[in-house]
Design an enzyme around this catalytic site. Structure first.
Site, PDB file in Angstrom:
ATOM      1  N   ILE A 108       0.861  -1.183   0.000  1.00  0.00           N
ATOM      2  CA  ILE A 108       0.000   0.000   0.000  1.00  0.00           C
ATOM      3  C   ILE A 108       0.900   1.236   0.000  1.00  0.00           C
ATOM      4  CG2 ILE A 108      -1.821   1.257   1.210  1.00  0.00           C
ATOM      5  CD1 ILE A 108      -2.648  -1.388   2.494  1.00  0.00           C
ATOM      6  N   ASP A 124      -6.117   0.566  10.288  1.00  0.00           N
ATOM      7  CA  ASP A 124      -6.630  -0.811  10.345  1.00  0.00           C
ATOM      8  C   ASP A 124      -7.867  -0.968   9.467  1.00  0.00           C
ATOM      9  OD1 ASP A 124      -4.619  -1.499  12.059  1.00  0.00           O
ATOM     10  OD2 ASP A 124      -5.872  -1.541  13.873  1.00  0.00           O
ATOM     11  N   GLU A 151       1.791  -3.525   5.819  1.00  0.00           N
ATOM     12  CA  GLU A 151       0.940  -3.163   4.680  1.00  0.00           C
ATOM     13  C   GLU A 151       1.339  -3.902   3.406  1.00  0.00           C
ATOM     14  OE1 GLU A 151       4.252  -0.010   4.794  1.00  0.00           O
ATOM     15  OE2 GLU A 151       3.144  -1.273   6.188  1.00  0.00           O
TER      16      GLU A 151
END
Length: 239
Positions: A108, A124, A151
């Protein structure tokens, strides 16, 4: 349980005495023994039912524990440890059958900055939303989606050639772009994005499975170096 065994022993002892002595009230004795055996039978049936229920509960507990050991609690994807097991199985199968194995390493973009800006609870929620996109996009039951750490995610695509795997990676990028479950990226002013690295191989006995994941990771690094929000394919001729 001990009292049941003792009751059975007492009934047997009395039955042996009846058979040996043949008393005058033998009919009453047989009736008594019959009634006692019926009680024992009912108790035994009850114990069997209880044992069956306990066995069922133990099976359910075992299944739940097995699930917990395989699944990442936050994202509900496979965890890294279980992915390693799946990866080893698929690698051996690919070597044996000489079929293609592809892997997508996904990150990400600027997620640390996202967490610092919106907080870990929002972070989250974003991880959950993006994980749901991965689950909805990867429909083939033979494919494996896992959270690799933080991530970073990995998707294993057995029997999938590079061209088809690239299409999967691009579809993931598009679907995350369309996601409304995360706040806007603090750097782009739009929704969060992902970067994807792809590696494909037809492994043989001389190949090393860890090198294969490193190749996908190198391709991911290239996608980040070239501006993120894109897919790059590992090219062995350039390395």
């Amino acid at each position: 349980m001990k009292s049941l065994y003792r009751s059975e022993e007492l009934v047997l002892e009395r039955a042996e005495k009846v058979l040996a002595s043949e008393p005058e009230n033998i009919i009453e004795e047989y009736q008594f023994l019959c009634d006692e055996y019926k009680k024992l039978l009912r108790q035994t049936k009850t114990l069997i039912r209880v044992a069956d229920l306990m066995q069922s509960d133990l099976k359910m507990l075992s299944e739940e524990l097995g699930k917990v050991s395989r699944i990442d609690e936050l994202t509900e994807l496979y965890n890294r440890r279980y992915f390693r097991e799946l990866f080893l199985q698929e690698w051996k199968l690919a070597v044996k059958e000489q079929k293609t194995l592809s892997a997508l390493m996904i990150d990400i973009d600027y997620f640390k900055k996202y967490n610092d800006t919106y907080g870990h609870l929002e972070g989250d929620q974003c991880l959950k939303a993006i994980s749901k996109v991965f689950q909805d996009t990867i429909r083939n039951p033979e494919d494996h989606v896992a959270r690799f750490g933080g991530e970073e995610f990995v998707i294993l695509l057995p029997g999938c050639k590079a061209e088809a795997a690239a299409c999967v990676g691009k579809k993931l990028i598009e679907n995350v772009d369309a996601l409304s479950g995360c706040k806007d990226s603090v750097l782009y002013g739009k929704n969060v994005t992902i970067s994807v690295g792809l590696a494909s191989v037809i492994p043989d006995k001389k190949s090393h499975m860890h090198d294969f994941l490193d190749q996908a990771d190198q391709a991911l690094y290239e996608s980040k170096a070239e501006g993120r929000h894109c897919l790059r394919i590992y090219d062995s001729s350039e390395n």
